[in-house]
Design a protein around this motif. Structure first.
Motif, PDB file in Angstrom:
ATOM      1  N   TYR A 151       0.803  -1.193  -0.061  1.00 37.92           N
ATOM      2  CA  TYR A 151       0.211   0.052  -0.049  1.00 37.92           C
ATOM      3  C   TYR A 151       0.872   1.384   0.054  1.00 37.92           C
ATOM      4  O   TYR A 151       0.564   2.265  -0.764  1.00 37.92           O
ATOM      5  CB  TYR A 151      -1.019  -0.010   1.238  1.00 37.92           C
ATOM      6  CG  TYR A 151      -1.649   1.329   1.218  1.00 37.92           C
ATOM      7  CD1 TYR A 151      -2.840   1.578   0.404  1.00 37.92           C
ATOM      8  CD2 TYR A 151      -1.236   2.264   2.273  1.00 37.92           C
ATOM      9  CE1 TYR A 151      -3.380   2.682   0.626  1.00 37.92           C
ATOM     10  CE2 TYR A 151      -2.014   3.379   2.211  1.00 37.92           C
ATOM     11  CZ  TYR A 151      -2.981   3.817   1.655  1.00 37.92           C
ATOM     12  OH  TYR A 151      -3.781   4.884   1.752  1.00 37.92           O
ATOM     13  N   PHE A 152       1.776   1.465   0.793  1.00 41.41           N
ATOM     14  CA  PHE A 152       2.552   2.358   0.796  1.00 41.41           C
ATOM     15  C   PHE A 152       3.824   2.659  -0.226  1.00 41.41           C
ATOM     16  O   PHE A 152       3.987   3.821  -0.651  1.00 41.41           O
ATOM     17  CB  PHE A 152       3.375   2.507   2.394  1.00 41.41           C
ATOM     18  CG  PHE A 152       2.517   2.906   3.600  1.00 41.41           C
ATOM     19  CD1 PHE A 152       2.315   4.366   3.552  1.00 41.41           C
ATOM     20  CD2 PHE A 152       2.078   2.038   4.324  1.00 41.41           C
ATOM     21  CE1 PHE A 152       1.355   4.767   4.642  1.00 41.41           C
ATOM     22  CE2 PHE A 152       1.298   2.550   5.346  1.00 41.41           C
ATOM     23  CZ  PHE A 152       0.840   3.806   5.633  1.00 41.41           C
ATOM     24  N   LEU A 153       3.910   1.640  -0.827  1.00 42.97           N
ATOM     25  CA  LEU A 153       5.056   1.534  -1.853  1.00 42.97           C
ATOM     26  C   LEU A 153       4.270   1.744  -3.456  1.00 42.97           C
ATOM     27  O   LEU A 153       5.074   2.301  -4.226  1.00 42.97           O
ATOM     28  CB  LEU A 153       5.989   0.444  -1.843  1.00 42.97           C
ATOM     29  CG  LEU A 153       6.909   0.382  -0.392  1.00 42.97           C
ATOM     30  CD1 LEU A 153       7.578  -0.926  -0.640  1.00 42.97           C
ATOM     31  CD2 LEU A 153       7.755   1.375  -0.372  1.00 42.97           C
ATOM     32  N   ALA A 154       3.066   1.348  -3.305  1.00 44.39           N
ATOM     33  CA  ALA A 154       2.671   1.220  -4.867  1.00 44.39           C
ATOM     34  C   ALA A 154       1.530   2.093  -4.931  1.00 44.39           C
ATOM     35  O   ALA A 154       1.161   3.150  -5.759  1.00 44.39           O
ATOM     36  CB  ALA A 154       2.245  -0.165  -5.201  1.00 44.39           C
ATOM     37  N   ILE A 155       0.230   1.812  -3.976  1.00 44.34           N
ATOM     38  CA  ILE A 155      -0.874   2.421  -4.248  1.00 44.34           C
ATOM     39  C   ILE A 155      -1.182   3.738  -3.820  1.00 44.34           C
ATOM     40  O   ILE A 155      -1.558   4.675  -4.534  1.00 44.34           O
ATOM     41  CB  ILE A 155      -1.949   1.412  -3.496  1.00 44.34           C
ATOM     42  CG1 ILE A 155      -2.105   0.193  -3.766  1.00 44.34           C
ATOM     43  CG2 ILE A 155      -3.254   2.155  -3.400  1.00 44.34           C
ATOM     44  CD1 ILE A 155      -2.803  -0.909  -2.976  1.00 44.34           C
TER      45      ILE A 155
END
Length: 94
Positions: A19-23
């Motif tokens: 979540y924190f790296l992609a979305i």
């Protein structure tokens, strides 16, 4: 039982990292692009996703008419989402 709990913790940690790296960065970029498109005005210089530079002549709900080059007869209707960059000019309307 103890291994199952550790496995669940690992899975949750991987989902949070994704979540924190992609979305999250993708949503931030989408929001910035939407703000850019909303701030367009007639007379602004734009760069399309296909690499053409032009000037906005008219703005509609989902489309803009862009004048390319110095030729006043070269006007093309382009979708708003095809605008990559907007450069504000001094004579643009707010």
């Amino acid at each position: 039982m103890n291994q199952a709990i550790i496995m669940i913790i690992y899975i949750v940690a991987i989902v949070v990292m994704m979540y924190f790296l992609a979305i999250r960065p993708q949503r931030k970029q989408q929001k910035e692009q939407e703000m850019l498109l909303e701030s367009m005005a007639v007379g602004d210089a734009v760069l399309t996703t296909s690499g053409f530079y032009g000037t906005i002549v008219s703005i509609f709900e989902d489309d803009v008419i862009v004048e390319f080059g110095g030729n006043k007869n070269c006007r093309i209707t382009v979708q708003k989402k095809a605008i990559a960059q907007v450069e504000k000019t001094d004579n643009s309307e707010n």
